[in-house]
Enzyme design. Structure first.
Site, PDB file in Angstrom:
ATOM      1  N   LYS A  37       0.861  -1.199  -0.060  1.00  0.00           N
ATOM      2  CA  LYS A  37       0.118  -0.204  -0.037  1.00  0.00           C
ATOM      3  C   LYS A  37       0.855   1.219  -0.206  1.00  0.00           C
ATOM      4  O   LYS A  37       0.721   2.189  -0.905  1.00  0.00           O
ATOM      5  CB  LYS A  37      -0.955  -0.054   1.272  1.00  0.00           C
ATOM      6  CG  LYS A  37      -1.614   1.308   1.375  1.00  0.00           C
ATOM      7  CD  LYS A  37      -2.445   1.238   2.799  1.00  0.00           C
ATOM      8  CE  LYS A  37      -3.054   2.756   2.930  1.00  0.00           C
ATOM      9  NZ  LYS A  37      -3.682   2.846   4.151  1.00  0.00           N
ATOM     10  N   ASP A  57      -6.694   0.806   0.391  1.00  0.00           N
ATOM     11  CA  ASP A  57      -6.747   1.057   1.761  1.00  0.00           C
ATOM     12  C   ASP A  57      -8.434   0.740   2.382  1.00  0.00           C
ATOM     13  O   ASP A  57      -8.879  -0.117   1.531  1.00  0.00           O
ATOM     14  CB  ASP A  57      -6.742   2.908   2.127  1.00  0.00           C
ATOM     15  CG  ASP A  57      -7.907   3.474   1.280  1.00  0.00           C
ATOM     16  OD1 ASP A  57      -8.775   2.758   0.669  1.00  0.00           O
ATOM     17  OD2 ASP A  57      -7.669   4.474   1.411  1.00  0.00           O
TER      18      ASP A  57
END
Length: 231
Positions: A143, A161
């Site tokens: 991420k 997310d």
């Protein structure tokens, strides 16, 4: 015969809807067009930064913490530690106190120092651009790496997310729960020129309309395209 895919309605428990690959592609096109109209196509980052290494530190700090809180902390933090070398040489206990208002600050402080030391020693003070190099740094997962690749290097990348995970599932674009598997699912169905925008748009949607606890489905401009909408 056209290949059928099954869209589950995980949020509502409704009966699954079947659509062909062509129908899915057309629905995704409508979703992307609606998002572009509503939110525009300009890339933007919610974390304040002036340099790539500042963004990297801010993203490490943002895990389990709001961007707004991180921005409050970094306003003073980036003045105190105004170079990568100062972070690399920072005292752990002192840095912990500097960022104590964010969650998991003990581990984050440790990772920030280790990450900055590696940036100085291994990468000559430059933030690397490949997934492999970025994820070799302390505190950096896929991420975080994809945030850097997208915002600093404009490399097509999908950041998964909590908003992207939840809303992509509601829209029927993935059945997975693991963020990396979700990333690969989205890469298969979203055009590459919208990979970065997907995260930007979906974060905005998740914060304003499709909120986790009480989604405002009746107000949502994607209502007709969403298999997971509430009645």
């Amino acid at each position: 015969m056209p290949q059928k895919t099954i869209l589950k309605r995980p949020e509502t428990g409704r009966k699954a809807v079947r659509e062909t690959k062509a129908e899915l592609t057309a629905r995704i096109d409508r979703i992307l067009s609606a998002l572009d109209r509503e939110y525009g196509t300009q890339y933007r980052c919610y974390l304040n930064h002036e340099t790539p290494w500042q963004l990297l530190i801010a993203v490490i700090m943002s895990a389990q913490c709001t961007d707004a809180r991180v921005n409050i902390v970094t306003a003073d933090l980036f003045q105190k530690y105004d170079s990568l070398e100062k972070f690399a040489m920072a005292d752990l206990k002192e840095l912990e106190q500097d960022i104590h208002s964010i969650g998991f600050y003990h581990m984050k402080a440790k990772n920030i120092i280790a990450c900055c030391r590696d940036l100085v020693k291994r990468f000559g003070g430059e933030v690397p651009r490949t997934i492999e190099e970025l994820t070799s740094l302390a505190g950096v997962g896929r991420k975080t790496a994809n945030v850097i690749r997208g915002n600093i290097y404009n490399e097509p990348s999908i950041v998964v997310d909590t908003h992207v995970k939840r809303i992509s599932g509601k829209l029927g674009l993935t059945k997975e729960e693991d963020p990396e598997k979700i990333e690969y699912d989205l890469m298969k169905v979203l055009p590459k020129d919208h990979w970065i925008l997907w995260n930007i748009h979906i974060i905005t949607l998740g914060r304003t309309i499709c909120v986790a606890r009480r989604p405002k489905c009746c107000e949502c401009f994607l209502r007709e395209e969403c298999p997971g909408r509430e009645a």
